[in-house]
Design a protein around this motif. Structure first.
Motif, PDB file in Angstrom:
ATOM      1  N   VAL A  86      -4.888   0.708   4.653  1.00  0.00           N
ATOM      2  CA  VAL A  86      -5.764  -0.432   4.347  1.00  0.00           C
ATOM      3  C   VAL A  86      -7.065  -0.369   5.149  1.00  0.00           C
ATOM      4  O   VAL A  86      -8.163  -0.480   4.579  1.00  0.00           O
ATOM      5  CB  VAL A  86      -5.032  -1.758   4.626  1.00  0.00           C
ATOM      6  N   PRO A 100       0.812  -1.222   0.000  1.00  0.00           N
ATOM      7  CA  PRO A 100       0.000   0.000   0.000  1.00  0.00           C
ATOM      8  C   PRO A 100       0.849   1.277   0.000  1.00  0.00           C
ATOM      9  O   PRO A 100       0.455   2.288  -0.592  1.00  0.00           O
ATOM     10  CB  PRO A 100      -0.841  -0.110   1.281  1.00  0.00           C
ATOM     11  N   TYR A 135       0.703   4.150  -3.053  1.00  0.00           N
ATOM     12  CA  TYR A 135       0.406   5.568  -2.810  1.00  0.00           C
ATOM     13  C   TYR A 135       1.509   6.471  -3.344  1.00  0.00           C
ATOM     14  O   TYR A 135       1.244   7.543  -3.894  1.00  0.00           O
ATOM     15  CB  TYR A 135       0.182   5.809  -1.311  1.00  0.00           C
TER      16      TYR A 135
END
Length: 545
Positions: free
Chosen positions: A400, A86, A90
């Motif tokens: 998340v 994640p 990003y």
């Protein structure tokens, strides 16, 4: 006062001109991101050319035996991949570094300063480790005293890092093929010419012969490996320069992001296993091999000597060490200088120049080298791992759970001063608790029984605390404003950060839409760096809460 009468001071001008080279402290604009997905990926993976993995693999194998070490490496790889995904997404999607991601993922504008210090610590620890390996190579091949080798391995990096991403990407792309050949050759040779070394490798039980498989030893080994969890921040320093994702390049974009982001750990885990393999071979076949088996330069030199004349073997071993050290330490020095500069600028509202902190980072690393950090490597890395894991896992948890599942954290990243609260207890509090408790466990403060499990404590607390605190606070400490005062959309039709250009009325430079906000006292726009260096908060928008 109208915008045309505003005159930027010398501090702002200096900061503006220097940061335009590598976009220190700010969003990386579309106009600068001219590299293909492949070039960005190769540049990022070039930064993991370090030989420290070989030393780490050898150290944990010698301490805990092959089976425990391999299971520990496996735990490390799974944790790093899952938490790194994640964060890497990003960075590549929104073109910001991990500090900017951290600000909006539960830490707040000033709260992420502490994570910058954690990351800067990572860079000088591993700079020192790689510099020590290079000094060992220079000592072995050229008989240069270790103290002088430490200094040379530090000084050589400084000029290479001055010019930021443009020079670093070229360096990484051109040196990677030779590095791969020199690194893979010894391992492949052993597998083909000494197949019996495979059985010896799997049966190795550690230096004391008691390396029976047990969970405690596995977790101790994993804890040392997990000191590398902050490497994702260095991968992100390259990934933030990814081109916009479009329907045309989507497959290449995802492949590059995964391989160069969380995928770095696949290569890292393989290097650790190979490092242990080479160490076991040297212990079994070389006189007094146990004394040097954890030193990568000796690992490669001994294998090269089996293949070719001694002088060629020595030359290639030194070349491999020097190339590896340069490839990783330009990244360590670059990323560390960004981290220190970012923290200092936010706290003091003054931009001293990235080169100042480049010098600071290199000086600290040199001190560690002169202190012979190899003698206490496992302790340094095991302790650091608790801090690194707490930070990275908290940010991943916020993305998340709090962003995508609970919808309590803003889905799109925010990093600009004035838009964020100074400190957000969700991430900041979670990290302090997770790191603090796991460090107490690491040093035996809660008993010897659970001491080996400090990595699990850090990971577990960092994973569950962000959603718990976010629910308890109802997500109220993420944004102090939801409107930045600019009517233009932040993102294009594909969800990429907009390429629309606006002019900052303070430094009079043009920046793209995501880097800008409306000014509090003027009917104009101001860039994120000028907001960071605004000592009287004259340009900072008021709270909407």
């Amino acid at each position: 006062m109208t915008p045309e009468h505003v005159s930027p001071d010398a501090d702002v001008r200096a900061a503006t001109h220097e940061t335009l080279e590598d976009y220190t402290l700010r969003f990386a604009p579309r106009s600068y991101r001219k590299w293909s997905t492949g070039v960005v990926a190769v540049s990022a993976l070039g930064g993991i050319a370090y030989l420290a993995d070989f030393a780490i693999g050898a150290n944990i194998g010698i301490s805990y035996g092959t089976t425990n070490a391999l299971w520990g490496i496996g735990v490390f790889a799974v944790v790093v991949f899952l938490t790194g995904f994640p964060l890497a997404y990003y960075a590549a999607r929104y073109n910001i570094d991990l500090d900017l991601i951290t600000r909006g993922s539960g830490f707040g504008y000033y709260g992420s300063v502490v994570t910058n210090v954690i990351f800067a610590t990572f860079t000088f620890i591993f700079f020192a480790l790689e510099g020590s390996i290079m000094a060992q190579g220079l000592n072995l091949g050229l008989h240069i005293p270790l103290w002088l080798g430490y200094a040379l391995s530090t000084v050589i990096i400084f000029p290479l890092v001055i010019y930021g991403m443009k020079v670093l990407s070229t360096l990484q792309v051109w040196t990677t093929p030779l590095w791969l050949v020199l690194m893979v050759l010894p391992f492949a040779y052993l597998l083909v010419s000494h197949p019996e070394s495979i059985d010896a490798f799997f049966s190795y039980r550690g230096e004391d012969g008691n390396g029976a498989t047990n969970l405690g030893s596995i977790m101790l080994a994993a804890g040392v490996c997990l000191s590398l969890i902050a490497q994702i921040a260095e991968q992100i320093d390259y990934l933030r320069f990814m081109p916009p994702r479009t329907p045309e390049n989507s497959r290449k974009w995802w492949t590059a992001m995964i391989l160069a982001g969380p995928g770095w750990v696949i290569f890292g885990a393989l290097k650790q296993a190979i490092g242990l393999f080479l160490a076991v071979y040297i212990i079994a076949t070389v006189a007094d091999g146990a004394a040097v088996a954890n030193q990568p330069v000796h690992q490669f030199l001994e294998i090269y000597r089996d293949i070719m004349p001694g002088w060629i073997a020595m030359t290639l071993a030194v070349i491999l060490v020097v190339i590896s050290q340069i490839k990783i330490n330009v990244t360590n020095a670059y990323s560390g200088s960004l981290a220190w500069t970012n923290s200092y600028t936010r706290i003091t509202k003054h931009y001293p120049g990235r080169l100042v902190f480049l010098g600071v980072n290199l000086a600290i690393a040199l001190i560690l080298m002169e202190a012979n950090m190899f003698d206490f490597l496992n302790t340094i890395l095991g302790f650091y791992a608790n801090c690194g894991m707490a930070w990275v896992v908290v940010v991943a948890s916020d993305i998340v759970f709090n962003k995508y599942l609970l919808k309590l954290s803003p889905l799109k990243p925010e990093f600009r001063r004035g838009m964020l609260y100074d400190i957000n207890p969700v991430g900041f509090g979670s990290m302090i608790i997770a790191a603090g408790v796991s460090i107490v466990v690491f040093f035996g403060g809660l008993g010897e029984t659970i001491r080996p499990y400090s990595p699990l404590v850090a990971i577990g607390l960092a994973l569950i605390l962000p959603p718990i605190i976010a629910i308890a606070t109802k997500g109220k400490y993420y944004l102090r404003r939801t409107d930045d005062g600019i009517d233009l959309p932040m993102y294009d039709e594909h969800g990429n950060p907009s390429g629309e250009v606006l002019t900052c009325h303070v430094c009079r430079q043009q920046y793209e839409r995501p880097d800008m906000a409306a000014c509090q006292t003027h009917d104009a726009h101001v860039c994120s760096l000028c907001l960071s260096t605004d000592k009287v908060a004259d340009h900072v928008l008021p709270s909407q809460v």
